[in-house]
Design a protein around this motif. Structure first.
Motif, short mmCIF file in Angstrom:
data_model
loop_
_atom_site.label_atom_id
_atom_site.label_comp_id
_atom_site.label_asym_id
_atom_site.label_seq_id
_atom_site.Cartn_x
_atom_site.Cartn_y
_atom_site.Cartn_z
N LEU A 194 13.56 -9.59 4.83
CA LEU A 194 12.99 -10.14 3.60
C LEU A 194 11.48 -10.23 3.71
O LEU A 194 10.96 -10.85 4.64
CB LEU A 194 13.57 -11.53 3.33
N VAL A 195 10.77 -9.59 2.78
CA VAL A 195 9.31 -9.64 2.75
C VAL A 195 8.92 -10.38 1.48
O VAL A 195 9.27 -9.97 0.38
CB VAL A 195 8.70 -8.22 2.74
N ILE A 196 8.19 -11.48 1.65
CA ILE A 196 7.77 -12.30 0.53
C ILE A 196 6.26 -12.12 0.39
O ILE A 196 5.49 -12.53 1.24
CB ILE A 196 8.11 -13.79 0.78
N GLU A 197 5.86 -11.49 -0.69
CA GLU A 197 4.45 -11.23 -0.95
C GLU A 197 3.93 -12.25 -1.95
O GLU A 197 4.43 -12.35 -3.06
CB GLU A 197 4.26 -9.81 -1.51
N HIS B 85 6.13 0.26 5.48
CA HIS B 85 7.14 -0.08 4.47
C HIS B 85 6.74 0.34 3.06
O HIS B 85 7.40 -0.03 2.09
CB HIS B 85 7.44 -1.58 4.54
N ASP B 86 5.66 1.12 2.97
CA ASP B 86 5.20 1.65 1.67
C ASP B 86 5.08 0.58 0.59
O ASP B 86 5.51 0.77 -0.54
CB ASP B 86 6.14 2.77 1.18
N ILE B 87 4.47 -0.54 0.95
CA ILE B 87 4.24 -1.60 -0.02
C ILE B 87 2.95 -1.29 -0.74
O ILE B 87 1.88 -1.26 -0.14
CB ILE B 87 4.18 -2.99 0.66
N PRO B 88 3.02 -1.01 -2.05
CA PRO B 88 1.80 -0.63 -2.78
C PRO B 88 0.79 -1.77 -2.81
O PRO B 88 1.16 -2.95 -2.80
CB PRO B 88 2.29 -0.30 -4.19
N GLN C 152 0.87 -6.26 -2.87
CA GLN C 152 0.53 -6.99 -1.66
C GLN C 152 -0.09 -8.34 -2.02
O GLN C 152 -0.90 -8.44 -2.92
CB GLN C 152 -0.45 -6.18 -0.80
N GLY C 153 0.31 -9.37 -1.30
CA GLY C 153 -0.22 -10.70 -1.53
C GLY C 153 -1.19 -11.09 -0.42
O GLY C 153 -1.27 -10.44 0.60
#
Length: 121
Positions: free
Chosen positions: A93-96, A76-79, A83-84
């Motif tokens: 829904l992605v909750i970081e 998902h190319d989350i930098p 990121q949490g």
């Protein structure tokens, strides 16, 4: 006549399946976070109140969960900067991190069917 009755039964079964489908959340957590237990306790209550089933995975003691989360963030190319150490995934829904629960409650009110958009601003 039998064909019409069969169509009605299939339609009703599809409707019942859609109504009873349960939304699930996967929570990836780190035991090294001192604040996560308090946050997750409150988040569990919020998710339960919104009829969302929770699966928790430890990214420290469960290496498969860590690999799964790593793969998810890459896909998902989350930098890295976003990121949490606690990540909750509910449908799209992605909750970081420790997102204020008031913000999540507003999302649940806005999207009661849990059909969240790709981006929430």
């Amino acid at each position: 006549m039998h064909l019409q009755l069969l169509f009605v039964v299939i339609t009703l079964l599809a409707f019942v399946g859609a109504v009873t489908a349960e939304t699930t959340a996967v929570v990836y957590k780190s035991e090294s976070c001192g604040h996560c237990n308090v946050y997750l306790k409150d988040m569990r209550e919020l998710l339960n109140a919104n009829h969302i089933k929770i699966t928790e995975k430890s990214i420290l003691s469960d290496k498969a969960a860590l690999r799964e989360l790593d793969e998810f963030t890459r896909e998902h190319d989350i930098p890295y900067e976003l990121q949490g150490h606690v990540v909750t995934i509910i449908n799209k829904l992605v909750i970081e991190g420790h997102v204020p629960l008031e913000v999540l409650e507003e999302l649940f009110q806005k999207y009661p069917d849990h059909n969240f958009p790709e981006r929430v601003l």
